[in-house]
Design an enzyme around this catalytic site. Structure first.
Site, PDB file in Angstrom:
ATOM      1  N   ASN A 178       0.554  -1.461   0.117  1.00 44.99           N
ATOM      2  CA  ASN A 178      -0.277   0.028   0.129  1.00 44.99           C
ATOM      3  C   ASN A 178       0.672   1.897  -0.081  1.00 44.99           C
ATOM      4  O   ASN A 178       0.874   1.809   0.735  1.00 44.99           O
ATOM      5  CB  ASN A 178      -1.147  -0.072   1.045  1.00 44.99           C
ATOM      6  CG  ASN A 178      -1.455   1.537   1.234  1.00 44.99           C
ATOM      7  OD1 ASN A 178      -2.031   2.099   0.260  1.00 44.99           O
ATOM      8  ND2 ASN A 178      -2.468   1.462   2.605  1.00 44.99           N
ATOM      9  N   TRP A 179       0.952   0.987  -1.345  1.00 46.91           N
ATOM     10  CA  TRP A 179       1.615   3.021  -1.484  1.00 46.91           C
ATOM     11  C   TRP A 179       1.169   4.013  -0.829  1.00 46.91           C
ATOM     12  O   TRP A 179       1.778   5.397  -0.638  1.00 46.91           O
ATOM     13  CB  TRP A 179       2.342   3.226  -2.992  1.00 46.91           C
ATOM     14  CG  TRP A 179       3.288   2.338  -3.072  1.00 46.91           C
ATOM     15  CD1 TRP A 179       3.638   0.981  -2.292  1.00 46.91           C
ATOM     16  CD2 TRP A 179       3.730   2.740  -4.615  1.00 46.91           C
ATOM     17  NE1 TRP A 179       3.728   0.500  -3.512  1.00 46.91           N
ATOM     18  CE2 TRP A 179       4.712   0.969  -5.224  1.00 46.91           C
ATOM     19  CE3 TRP A 179       4.172   3.072  -6.026  1.00 46.91           C
ATOM     20  CZ2 TRP A 179       4.946   0.501  -6.633  1.00 46.91           C
ATOM     21  CZ3 TRP A 179       4.416   2.374  -6.641  1.00 46.91           C
ATOM     22  CH2 TRP A 179       4.794   1.802  -7.750  1.00 46.91           C
ATOM     23  N   LYS A 180       0.016   3.721  -0.781  1.00 45.47           N
ATOM     24  CA  LYS A 180      -0.431   5.415   0.097  1.00 45.47           C
ATOM     25  C   LYS A 180      -0.686   6.871  -0.884  1.00 45.47           C
ATOM     26  O   LYS A 180      -0.692   6.312  -2.016  1.00 45.47           O
ATOM     27  CB  LYS A 180      -0.229   5.640   1.398  1.00 45.47           C
ATOM     28  CG  LYS A 180      -0.256   3.993   2.724  1.00 45.47           C
ATOM     29  CD  LYS A 180       0.134   4.219   4.278  1.00 45.47           C
ATOM     30  CE  LYS A 180      -0.821   3.100   5.147  1.00 45.47           C
ATOM     31  NZ  LYS A 180      -0.243   3.224   6.125  1.00 45.47           N
ATOM     32  N   HIS A 188      -9.990   0.801   4.132  1.00 47.92           N
ATOM     33  CA  HIS A 188      -8.570   0.804   5.693  1.00 47.92           C
ATOM     34  C   HIS A 188      -9.097   2.210   6.066  1.00 47.92           C
ATOM     35  O   HIS A 188      -9.861   3.085   6.249  1.00 47.92           O
ATOM     36  CB  HIS A 188      -7.604   1.819   4.058  1.00 47.92           C
ATOM     37  CG  HIS A 188      -6.530   1.737   5.003  1.00 47.92           C
ATOM     38  ND1 HIS A 188      -5.558   2.877   5.658  1.00 47.92           N
ATOM     39  CD2 HIS A 188      -5.402   0.652   4.844  1.00 47.92           C
ATOM     40  CE1 HIS A 188      -4.280   2.028   6.133  1.00 47.92           C
ATOM     41  NE2 HIS A 188      -4.100   0.947   5.376  1.00 47.92           N
ATOM     42  N   GLU A 209      -7.119   4.833   7.870  1.00 49.12           N
ATOM     43  CA  GLU A 209      -7.267   5.930   7.297  1.00 49.12           C
ATOM     44  C   GLU A 209      -8.486   6.509   6.039  1.00 49.12           C
ATOM     45  O   GLU A 209      -9.064   7.541   6.758  1.00 49.12           O
ATOM     46  CB  GLU A 209      -5.777   5.708   6.491  1.00 49.12           C
ATOM     47  CG  GLU A 209      -4.310   6.001   7.201  1.00 49.12           C
ATOM     48  CD  GLU A 209      -3.301   5.499   6.996  1.00 49.12           C
ATOM     49  OE1 GLU A 209      -3.149   5.238   5.663  1.00 49.12           O
ATOM     50  OE2 GLU A 209      -2.172   4.972   7.438  1.00 49.12           O
ATOM     51  N   GLU A 248      -5.443  -5.005  10.455  1.00 46.82           N
ATOM     52  CA  GLU A 248      -4.677  -3.983  10.810  1.00 46.82           C
ATOM     53  C   GLU A 248      -5.090  -3.284  12.172  1.00 46.82           C
ATOM     54  O   GLU A 248      -5.725  -2.529  11.858  1.00 46.82           O
ATOM     55  CB  GLU A 248      -4.545  -2.884   9.218  1.00 46.82           C
ATOM     56  CG  GLU A 248      -4.107  -4.026   7.764  1.00 46.82           C
ATOM     57  CD  GLU A 248      -3.520  -2.366   6.831  1.00 46.82           C
ATOM     58  OE1 GLU A 248      -2.200  -2.793   6.652  1.00 46.82           O
ATOM     59  OE2 GLU A 248      -4.917  -1.160   7.013  1.00 46.82           O
ATOM     60  N   GLY A 261       2.155   2.475  10.510  1.00 48.14           N
ATOM     61  CA  GLY A 261       3.340   3.315  11.347  1.00 48.14           C
ATOM     62  C   GLY A 261       3.455   4.209  11.902  1.00 48.14           C
ATOM     63  O   GLY A 261       4.299   4.892  11.867  1.00 48.14           O
ATOM     64  N   SER A 317       3.025  -1.898  10.847  1.00 47.15           N
ATOM     65  CA  SER A 317       4.776  -2.197  10.707  1.00 47.15           C
ATOM     66  C   SER A 317       4.709  -3.392  10.376  1.00 47.15           C
ATOM     67  O   SER A 317       6.232  -3.570  10.902  1.00 47.15           O
ATOM     68  CB  SER A 317       4.630  -2.071  12.154  1.00 47.15           C
ATOM     69  OG  SER A 317       4.275  -0.067  12.348  1.00 47.15           O
ATOM     70  N   GLY A 327       2.999  -0.666   4.290  1.00 47.36           N
ATOM     71  CA  GLY A 327       2.997   0.445   4.175  1.00 47.36           C
ATOM     72  C   GLY A 327       4.198   0.751   3.452  1.00 47.36           C
ATOM     73  O   GLY A 327       5.361   0.086   2.807  1.00 47.36           O
ATOM     74  N   GLY A 328       4.686   1.141   4.672  1.00 54.04           N
ATOM     75  CA  GLY A 328       6.086   2.289   4.225  1.00 54.04           C
ATOM     76  C   GLY A 328       6.358   1.425   3.868  1.00 54.04           C
ATOM     77  O   GLY A 328       8.111   1.744   3.294  1.00 54.04           O
TER      78      GLY A 328
HETATM   79  P1  13P Z   1       2.922   0.612   7.005  1.00 51.43           P
HETATM   80  O1  13P Z   1       3.076  -0.710   7.197  1.00 51.43           O
HETATM   81  O2  13P Z   1       3.499   1.940   7.376  1.00 51.43           O
HETATM   82  O3  13P Z   1       2.414   0.664   9.237  1.00 51.43           O
HETATM   83  O4  13P Z   1       1.243   0.848   7.208  1.00 51.43           O
HETATM   84  C1  13P Z   1       0.236  -0.432   7.392  1.00 51.43           C
HETATM   85  C2  13P Z   1      -1.033  -0.389   6.619  1.00 51.43           C
HETATM   86  O5  13P Z   1      -1.345   1.105   6.595  1.00 51.43           O
HETATM   87  C3  13P Z   1      -1.100  -0.963   5.453  1.00 51.43           C
HETATM   88  O6  13P Z   1      -1.572  -0.586   4.474  1.00 51.43           O
END
Ligand code: 13P
Length: 253
Positions: A13-15, A98, A100, A166, A172, A212, A233-234
């Site tokens: 997930n590149w956000k 998600h 977010e 999640e 994050g 994470s 994510g990251g």
């Molecule tokens: P991180 O891996 O940066 O914690 O993000 C997880 C996420 O929200 C994937 O959708």
């Protein structure tokens, strides 16, 4: 309920990161490193990056998808992205719900369920995200929250779909769920899923872990009976880390 073999699935997930040149470079790096990936892999770039990513990934084993999908197929919905638009961009997956988007856009459990159906209607597989906040966990509400979110997401009985657990407190933050916490939540989700769609169907569904996830912690997590991959994510922005994490899924299989 764990005897069925489920092919691991890893999502990146590149956000809201990167512009076209960076997306092209990262996509190329991943295609070069993942010619025979140990898991099914799907990348989730922002909508303007989809054509670039599609161009690089075409013909590779890597798939791509949307980070969100509108419940309607077209209409006056400024800023939103429709299922037909995602399908037209070659997407085969769409993230739904998600945390977010639940947090920043007020997405309800019922709306997430409608998004999952919109995905199916357009030939996309929804990757339905759910998970409790820190205060919900501290209040002992984790299972109630997960059950409520799952009931909402599956109200219209989407199929196919996959789930991503999640926990919001792990996203994050660098604070990953312990294997005990992850397995307990994943087991609960699979049992709740069995009540909704039957034990055999529930046993065949992939439940990913997200929050994470990184090259140091994925081996312990993928070894758990009810963890079937990761939504990253990251670490998905770093081709070395992301491909290492995908490799760990193969070692567990
Ligand atoms: P991180 O891996 O940066 O914690 O993000 C997880 C996420 O929200 C994937 O959708």
């Amino acid at each position: 309920m764990t005897s069925i073999s489920r092919r691991p699935l890893v999502g990146g997930n590149w956000k809201m990161h990167m512009v076209g040149t960076e997306a092209r470079e990262l996509s190329r790096e991943l295609v070069a490193r993942l010619d025979q990936p140990a898991a099914e892999v799907v990348l989730f770039p922002s909508p303007p990056l989809l054509p670039t990513v599609a161009e690089v990934l075409a013909g590779s084993p890597l798939a791509w998808g949307g980070q969100d999908i509108h419940v309607e197929d077209a209409g006056a919905y400024t800023g939103d992205v429709s299922g037909p638009q995602l399908a037209d961009a070659g997407c085969t997956w769409a993230l739904c719900g998600h945390s977010e988007r639940r947090r920043d856009h007020g997405e309800s459990d019922a709306l997430v369920g409608q998004k999952a159906l919109a995905a199916n209607r357009n030939g996309l597989t929804p990757l339905i995200c759910l998970g409790e906040t820190l205060s919900e966990r501290q209040n002992g509400d984790t299972f109630a929250v997960l059950e409520r979110q799952l009931n909402g997401a599956l109200a219209g009985r989407p199929d196919p779909f996959a789930l991503a657990y999640e926990p919001v407190w792990a996203i994050g933050t660098g604070e990953t769920a312990t294997p005990e916490i992850a397995q307990e939540a994943h087991r609960f989700l699979r049992e709740t899923l069995a009540d909704l769609i039957g034990e055999a169907a529930a046993g065949a569904k992939r439940i990913l872990y997200g929050g994470s996830a990184n090259p140091q912690n994925v081996a312990d997590l993928i070894a758990l009976p009810d963890v079937d991959g990761f939504l990253v994510g990251g670490a998905s922005l770093d081709p070395e880390k992301f491909s290492t994490m995908i490799g760990c899924c193969g070692e567990a299989a």
